[in-house]
Write a protein that holds these residues in place. Sequence first.
Motif, PDB file in Angstrom:
ATOM      1  N   SER A   2      15.208  37.957 -59.160  1.00 14.27           N
ATOM      2  CA  SER A   2      14.112  38.235 -60.084  1.00 14.27           C
ATOM      3  C   SER A   2      14.677  38.637 -61.439  1.00 14.27           C
ATOM      4  O   SER A   2      15.873  38.813 -61.612  1.00 14.27           O
ATOM      5  N   ASN A   3      13.796  38.780 -62.394  1.00 18.74           N
ATOM      6  CA  ASN A   3      14.217  39.170 -63.733  1.00 18.74           C
ATOM      7  C   ASN A   3      14.763  40.591 -63.715  1.00 18.74           C
ATOM      8  O   ASN A   3      14.021  41.550 -63.646  1.00 18.74           O
ATOM      9  N   THR A   4      16.085  40.696 -63.788  1.00 20.43           N
ATOM     10  CA  THR A   4      16.704  42.008 -63.705  1.00 20.43           C
ATOM     11  C   THR A   4      16.729  42.729 -65.038  1.00 20.43           C
ATOM     12  O   THR A   4      16.909  43.933 -65.086  1.00 20.43           O
ATOM     13  N   GLY A   5      16.572  41.980 -66.119  1.00 20.29           N
ATOM     14  CA  GLY A   5      16.564  42.627 -67.411  1.00 20.29           C
ATOM     15  C   GLY A   5      17.950  43.034 -67.865  1.00 20.29           C
ATOM     16  O   GLY A   5      18.612  43.829 -67.226  1.00 20.29           O
ATOM     17  N   GLU A 202      11.276  43.542 -64.297  1.00 21.93           N
ATOM     18  CA  GLU A 202      10.478  43.493 -63.064  1.00 21.93           C
ATOM     19  C   GLU A 202      10.815  44.614 -62.093  1.00 21.93           C
ATOM     20  O   GLU A 202      11.867  45.228 -62.165  1.00 21.93           O
ATOM     21  N   ASN A 203       9.890  44.861 -61.168  1.00 18.40           N
ATOM     22  CA  ASN A 203      10.066  45.855 -60.095  1.00 18.40           C
ATOM     23  C   ASN A 203      10.213  47.278 -60.636  1.00 18.40           C
ATOM     24  O   ASN A 203      11.020  48.058 -60.143  1.00 18.40           O
ATOM     25  N   ILE A 239      11.443  52.759 -58.239  1.00 13.80           N
ATOM     26  CA  ILE A 239      11.921  52.231 -59.513  1.00 13.80           C
ATOM     27  C   ILE A 239      13.301  51.608 -59.315  1.00 13.80           C
ATOM     28  O   ILE A 239      14.015  51.912 -58.358  1.00 13.80           O
ATOM     29  N   ILE A 240      13.660  50.744 -60.255  1.00 21.52           N
ATOM     30  CA  ILE A 240      15.009  50.220 -60.374  1.00 21.52           C
ATOM     31  C   ILE A 240      15.595  50.780 -61.660  1.00 21.52           C
ATOM     32  O   ILE A 240      14.942  50.754 -62.706  1.00 21.52           O
ATOM     33  N   VAL A 241      16.817  51.287 -61.581  1.00 22.65           N
ATOM     34  CA  VAL A 241      17.485  51.856 -62.756  1.00 22.65           C
ATOM     35  C   VAL A 241      18.666  50.977 -63.138  1.00 22.65           C
ATOM     36  O   VAL A 241      19.542  50.711 -62.313  1.00 22.65           O
ATOM     37  N   ASN A 242      18.660  50.514 -64.368  1.00 19.25           N
ATOM     38  CA  ASN A 242      19.778  49.733 -64.904  1.00 19.25           C
ATOM     39  C   ASN A 242      20.702  50.684 -65.662  1.00 19.25           C
ATOM     40  O   ASN A 242      20.341  51.225 -66.704  1.00 19.25           O
ATOM     41  N   TRP A 243      21.920  50.885 -65.115  1.00 18.33           N
ATOM     42  CA  TRP A 243      22.885  51.805 -65.705  1.00 18.33           C
ATOM     43  C   TRP A 243      23.754  51.142 -66.764  1.00 18.33           C
ATOM     44  O   TRP A 243      24.500  51.824 -67.473  1.00 18.33           O
TER      45      TRP A 243
END
Length: 276
Positions: A2-5, A202-203, A239-243
């Motif tokens: 999916s779109n992870t950004g 997303e997510n 939530i998903i956290v992008n570090w």
Amino acid sequence: MSNTGNYVNKLSIYGLMNSNCKILVNKLGFWKTKNHNKLVLCEDNIDNIDLSNTLKISMMYLDKVNHNKEFWNSNGYEMSKITETEEIFSYIDKDFFNKLNRTNNKEVYETLRKYDNWKMINKMFVVDYSDDIYDDILIMIKEWATTSGKKYGFLRHDGIDKAFFKRLKDKEINKDLYDIRIYKIEDKVVGYSVIEHNSSFENNGYIYLIRKSLIDYRNLCLYIDYDTFREKLNYENNIIVNWGCSSGGVKKYKLSKFKLAYIKKLYFYNLNKKQS
């Protein structure tokens, strides 16, 4: 997938910029120096950028490398070795906190219990950013740089944090677009965190921009991370956290202390102007 950004967008890019940097208007990037001799780009499109004074271009957080050496040679630049690295995403949900106990995660359980109790007895306070607290934040960053920050060497990035808060103070960026938590013990700022206010991928995905804490308080860094994410779960079930990308001990911390959602490969490289 999916779109992870990507870690870098128009809001999070300020988590990469020191005080000398000036953001590009129509590109995802910034001038690193005032004389425009160093450029940072987080996309591979260099169209309509005046590179007449630019000696070095740093390409960061690219999903793929579209431009080969021949392309850059024809534009007067030599491409350095491409570095493949990993962007880390963590998964956090309410279930984790609801089921947390000494048996399944003693370290996090005791850390949260300790500092939550400190908040209950008014030994610790969490406040929103305001200009009134700006000077106290700078004092804390200076102390961090001379203590725990030493282990990071030239990667410690305290100049980026100072620049971020200066831009907030100068109203260059809108503080309402970020969730900013300032941690005080008694009357001293001891840490802070900055995460996107709105989900950007997303997510229920959020980019975690910056965070620091003083070394004097055991596991305060861990507490700030979990407390920041827990606050987000007041409005979401998970939530998903992008570090972003990191290596060494910082990477190990992210992978060992938080549940991994996924890892995404990204590419970095530098371009240097050819000598005429």
